[in-house]
Design a protein around this motif. Structure first.
Motif, PDB file in Angstrom:
ATOM      1  N   ASN A 118       0.826  -1.205   0.000  1.00  0.00           N
ATOM      2  CA  ASN A 118       0.000   0.000   0.000  1.00  0.00           C
ATOM      3  C   ASN A 118       0.862   1.258   0.000  1.00  0.00           C
ATOM      4  OD1 ASN A 118      -1.643   2.192   1.824  1.00  0.00           O
ATOM      5  ND2 ASN A 118      -3.003   0.993   0.509  1.00  0.00           N
ATOM      6  N   HIS A 119       2.031   1.164   0.611  1.00  0.00           N
ATOM      7  CA  HIS A 119       2.950   2.305   0.620  1.00  0.00           C
ATOM      8  C   HIS A 119       3.511   2.559  -0.781  1.00  0.00           C
ATOM      9  CE1 HIS A 119       6.003   5.111   2.025  1.00  0.00           C
ATOM     10  NE2 HIS A 119       6.919   4.387   1.404  1.00  0.00           N
ATOM     11  N   LYS A 120       3.881   1.476  -1.468  1.00  0.00           N
ATOM     12  CA  LYS A 120       4.437   1.610  -2.818  1.00  0.00           C
ATOM     13  C   LYS A 120       3.364   1.960  -3.838  1.00  0.00           C
ATOM     14  CE  LYS A 120       8.425  -1.515  -2.433  1.00  0.00           C
ATOM     15  NZ  LYS A 120       9.051  -2.763  -2.962  1.00  0.00           N
ATOM     16  N   TYR A 121       2.190   1.376  -3.652  1.00  0.00           N
ATOM     17  CA  TYR A 121       1.085   1.582  -4.593  1.00  0.00           C
ATOM     18  C   TYR A 121      -0.153   1.979  -3.794  1.00  0.00           C
ATOM     19  CZ  TYR A 121       4.322  -1.097  -7.462  1.00  0.00           C
ATOM     20  OH  TYR A 121       5.447  -1.536  -8.119  1.00  0.00           O
ATOM     21  N   PRO A 122      -0.276   3.267  -3.463  1.00  0.00           N
ATOM     22  CA  PRO A 122      -1.373   3.745  -2.612  1.00  0.00           C
ATOM     23  C   PRO A 122      -2.745   3.270  -3.094  1.00  0.00           C
ATOM     24  CG  PRO A 122       0.211   5.499  -2.998  1.00  0.00           C
ATOM     25  CD  PRO A 122       0.622   4.359  -3.884  1.00  0.00           C
ATOM     26  N   GLY A 123      -3.517   2.793  -2.145  1.00  0.00           N
ATOM     27  CA  GLY A 123      -4.852   2.288  -2.460  1.00  0.00           C
ATOM     28  C   GLY A 123      -4.905   0.788  -2.661  1.00  0.00           C
ATOM     29  N   SER A 124      -3.745   0.161  -2.757  1.00  0.00           N
ATOM     30  CA  SER A 124      -3.709  -1.287  -2.981  1.00  0.00           C
ATOM     31  C   SER A 124      -4.044  -2.047  -1.698  1.00  0.00           C
ATOM     32  CB  SER A 124      -2.328  -1.726  -3.478  1.00  0.00           C
ATOM     33  OG  SER A 124      -2.070  -1.207  -4.763  1.00  0.00           O
ATOM     34  N   THR A 125      -4.828  -3.083  -1.857  1.00  0.00           N
ATOM     35  CA  THR A 125      -5.163  -3.974  -0.750  1.00  0.00           C
ATOM     36  C   THR A 125      -4.717  -5.382  -1.122  1.00  0.00           C
ATOM     37  OG1 THR A 125      -7.092  -2.659  -0.108  1.00  0.00           O
ATOM     38  CG2 THR A 125      -7.028  -4.943   0.647  1.00  0.00           C
ATOM     39  N   LEU A 126      -4.090  -6.051  -0.184  1.00  0.00           N
ATOM     40  CA  LEU A 126      -3.596  -7.405  -0.427  1.00  0.00           C
ATOM     41  C   LEU A 126      -4.687  -8.416  -0.094  1.00  0.00           C
ATOM     42  CD1 LEU A 126      -1.154  -9.146  -1.207  1.00  0.00           C
ATOM     43  CD2 LEU A 126      -0.478  -9.129   1.203  1.00  0.00           C
ATOM     44  N   ASN A 127      -5.067  -9.217  -1.079  1.00  0.00           N
ATOM     45  CA  ASN A 127      -6.080 -10.250  -0.882  1.00  0.00           C
ATOM     46  C   ASN A 127      -5.418 -11.585  -0.566  1.00  0.00           C
ATOM     47  OD1 ASN A 127      -8.536  -8.752  -1.567  1.00  0.00           O
ATOM     48  ND2 ASN A 127      -7.717  -8.686  -3.641  1.00  0.00           N
ATOM     49  N   TYR A 128      -5.806 -12.178   0.544  1.00  0.00           N
ATOM     50  CA  TYR A 128      -5.280 -13.509   0.832  1.00  0.00           C
ATOM     51  C   TYR A 128      -6.298 -14.575   0.437  1.00  0.00           C
ATOM     52  CZ  TYR A 128      -8.014 -13.846   5.230  1.00  0.00           C
ATOM     53  OH  TYR A 128      -9.020 -13.921   6.165  1.00  0.00           O
ATOM     54  N   LEU A 129      -5.784 -15.764   0.159  1.00  0.00           N
ATOM     55  CA  LEU A 129      -6.613 -16.905  -0.237  1.00  0.00           C
ATOM     56  C   LEU A 129      -6.535 -17.965   0.865  1.00  0.00           C
ATOM     57  CD1 LEU A 129      -5.445 -17.030  -3.985  1.00  0.00           C
ATOM     58  CD2 LEU A 129      -7.339 -15.742  -3.004  1.00  0.00           C
ATOM     59  N   ASP A 130      -6.255 -19.193   0.510  1.00  0.00           N
ATOM     60  CA  ASP A 130      -6.209 -20.268   1.502  1.00  0.00           C
ATOM     61  C   ASP A 130      -4.953 -20.206   2.358  1.00  0.00           C
ATOM     62  OD1 ASP A 130      -8.636 -21.389   0.892  1.00  0.00           O
ATOM     63  OD2 ASP A 130      -7.821 -22.933  -0.433  1.00  0.00           O
ATOM     64  N   ALA A 131      -5.126 -20.477   3.641  1.00  0.00           N
ATOM     65  CA  ALA A 131      -3.998 -20.576   4.567  1.00  0.00           C
ATOM     66  C   ALA A 131      -3.968 -22.011   5.110  1.00  0.00           C
ATOM     67  CB  ALA A 131      -4.142 -19.557   5.690  1.00  0.00           C
ATOM     68  N   SER A 132      -4.410 -22.191   6.355  1.00  0.00           N
ATOM     69  CA  SER A 132      -4.483 -23.527   6.954  1.00  0.00           C
ATOM     70  C   SER A 132      -5.731 -23.610   7.828  1.00  0.00           C
ATOM     71  CB  SER A 132      -3.241 -23.815   7.811  1.00  0.00           C
ATOM     72  OG  SER A 132      -2.069 -23.870   7.042  1.00  0.00           O
ATOM     73  N   PHE A 133      -6.031 -24.821   8.276  1.00  0.00           N
ATOM     74  CA  PHE A 133      -7.101 -25.013   9.244  1.00  0.00           C
ATOM     75  C   PHE A 133      -6.589 -24.636  10.640  1.00  0.00           C
ATOM     76  CE2 PHE A 133      -9.043 -28.326   6.269  1.00  0.00           C
ATOM     77  CZ  PHE A 133     -10.114 -27.519   5.938  1.00  0.00           C
ATOM     78  N   PRO A 134      -7.485 -24.484  11.603  1.00  0.00           N
ATOM     79  CA  PRO A 134      -7.058 -24.039  12.938  1.00  0.00           C
ATOM     80  C   PRO A 134      -6.332 -25.075  13.782  1.00  0.00           C
ATOM     81  CG  PRO A 134      -9.444 -24.351  12.862  1.00  0.00           C
ATOM     82  CD  PRO A 134      -8.950 -24.454  11.460  1.00  0.00           C
ATOM     83  N   PHE A 135      -6.541 -26.366  13.500  1.00  0.00           N
ATOM     84  CA  PHE A 135      -6.006 -27.379  14.404  1.00  0.00           C
ATOM     85  C   PHE A 135      -5.232 -28.483  13.670  1.00  0.00           C
ATOM     86  CE2 PHE A 135     -10.223 -26.050  16.141  1.00  0.00           C
ATOM     87  CZ  PHE A 135      -9.753 -25.303  17.215  1.00  0.00           C
ATOM     88  N   ILE A 136      -4.368 -29.122  14.405  1.00  0.00           N
ATOM     89  CA  ILE A 136      -3.702 -30.384  14.048  1.00  0.00           C
ATOM     90  C   ILE A 136      -2.685 -30.224  12.915  1.00  0.00           C
ATOM     91  CG2 ILE A 136      -3.982 -32.817  13.447  1.00  0.00           C
ATOM     92  CD1 ILE A 136      -6.889 -32.617  14.359  1.00  0.00           C
ATOM     93  N   ASN A 137      -1.422 -30.249  13.262  1.00  0.00           N
ATOM     94  CA  ASN A 137      -0.369 -30.277  12.256  1.00  0.00           C
ATOM     95  C   ASN A 137      -0.477 -31.556  11.436  1.00  0.00           C
ATOM     96  OD1 ASN A 137       0.802 -27.824  12.923  1.00  0.00           O
ATOM     97  ND2 ASN A 137       2.207 -28.732  14.407  1.00  0.00           N
ATOM     98  N   GLY A 138      -0.390 -31.401  10.132  1.00  0.00           N
ATOM     99  CA  GLY A 138      -0.498 -32.551   9.250  1.00  0.00           C
ATOM    100  C   GLY A 138      -1.893 -32.754   8.690  1.00  0.00           C
ATOM    101  N   PHE A 139      -2.881 -32.024   9.230  1.00  0.00           N
ATOM    102  CA  PHE A 139      -4.248 -32.135   8.711  1.00  0.00           C
ATOM    103  C   PHE A 139      -4.314 -31.344   7.406  1.00  0.00           C
ATOM    104  CE2 PHE A 139      -8.702 -31.606   8.139  1.00  0.00           C
ATOM    105  CZ  PHE A 139      -9.344 -32.584   8.889  1.00  0.00           C
ATOM    106  N   PRO A 140      -4.531 -32.017   6.280  1.00  0.00           N
ATOM    107  CA  PRO A 140      -4.445 -31.338   4.978  1.00  0.00           C
ATOM    108  C   PRO A 140      -5.607 -30.396   4.706  1.00  0.00           C
ATOM    109  CG  PRO A 140      -5.236 -33.570   4.675  1.00  0.00           C
ATOM    110  CD  PRO A 140      -4.889 -33.440   6.135  1.00  0.00           C
ATOM    111  N   LEU A 141      -5.305 -29.308   4.039  1.00  0.00           N
ATOM    112  CA  LEU A 141      -6.318 -28.378   3.575  1.00  0.00           C
ATOM    113  C   LEU A 141      -6.418 -28.576   2.065  1.00  0.00           C
ATOM    114  CD1 LEU A 141      -7.153 -24.908   4.737  1.00  0.00           C
ATOM    115  CD2 LEU A 141      -6.477 -25.045   2.355  1.00  0.00           C
ATOM    116  N   MET A 142      -7.368 -29.385   1.668  1.00  0.00           N
ATOM    117  CA  MET A 142      -7.488 -29.751   0.260  1.00  0.00           C
ATOM    118  C   MET A 142      -7.854 -28.545  -0.596  1.00  0.00           C
ATOM    119  SD  MET A 142      -6.619 -32.853   0.202  1.00  0.00           S
ATOM    120  CE  MET A 142      -7.102 -33.341  -1.460  1.00  0.00           C
TER     121      MET A 142
END
Length: 231
Positions: A118-142
């Motif tokens: 946003n500093h480099k390109y005023p007005g820009s917003t970063l959109n995030y997509l998939d991250a991870s589920f809240p629990f259990i390491n190794g639980f896949p997020l298909m």
């Protein structure tokens, strides 16, 4: 016919668990209330509606009130449901499906990158997509095989709106996946390379997501390059 109902319950449990992690458990809890609903709601049609509403209410309460504090105990925190510090989900279903959990360090890194963009390109917003589920390491997020530890986060490309010719935070795909940029001359065709190795799931959505909206956008290579080279 008695076997049909248990099969449906198992299928719904599996689907809800695969796509939301906690949905299957909430569904089982809601089923425990069905006997009470059957006794108190006489109309068969309203009875089914009541069961669906009960599940949705329980699911939302669990997702937004119970899961976040429990997830913190396991070292994961949710990314924002709406825009905060120039960071937001491209689609809020990501949050509703509990696919927006990361390690605290990654959350701060995402905020830092969003602020820098946003500093480099005023007005820009970063959109995030998939991250991870809240629990259990190794639980896949298909279908992401590696999004299983809170240390992965997909970010949307930047685009230019062809109608206005201006930079936009919108994307051709409402979910950020399924509409991709073709490789330029001399670039590696990653999709084809993945298919050859048997990773068909990465291009599967291109066959499901309608491609008509792609003509309304032009890939913003300048901002996307700045995003990729952050840090």
């Amino acid at each position: 016919m008695k076997i049909v109902k248990p099969i449906i319950i198992v299928l719904l449990f599996c689907l809800l668990t695969v796509f939301t992690q906690i949905g299957g458990l909430v569904y089982l809890i809601s089923i425990s209330l069905h006997r009470l609903i059957n006794k108190t709601v006489n109309n068969k049609y309203y009875r089914q509606i009541t069961k669906a509403v009960v599940f949705m209410v329980l699911y939302c309460l669990t997702t937004f009130l119970i899961v976040p504090p429990l997830a913190r105990l396991s070292g994961r925190v949710p990314l924002p449901f709406s825009q905060i510090n120039h960071l937001k989900p491209l689609n809020r279903l990501t949050c509703l499906f509990n696919r927006n959990y990361v390690r605290p360090q990654l959350k701060q890194a995402a905020f830092a990158v969003a602020a820098e963009m946003n500093h480099k390109y005023p007005g820009s917003t970063l959109n995030y997509l998939d991250a991870s589920f809240p629990f259990i390491n190794g639980f896949p997020l298909m279908p992401h095989l590696s999004h299983n530890d809170g240390k992965k986060l997909d970010l949307a490309f930047f685009y230019i709106d062809n109608k206005t010719g201006l930079e936009t935070d919108k994307t051709p795909s409402p979910i950020g996946y399924g509409i991709s940029e073709e490789p330029r001359a001399g670039e590696i065709n990653t999709t084809q390379a993945c298919l050859i190795k048997g990773y068909w799931q990465y291009s599967f959505l291109t066959k499901i997501v309608p491609q008509g909206n792609k003509v309304n956008f032009t890939f913003d290579s300048l901002r996307t390059k700045a995003l990729v080279t952050q840090g």
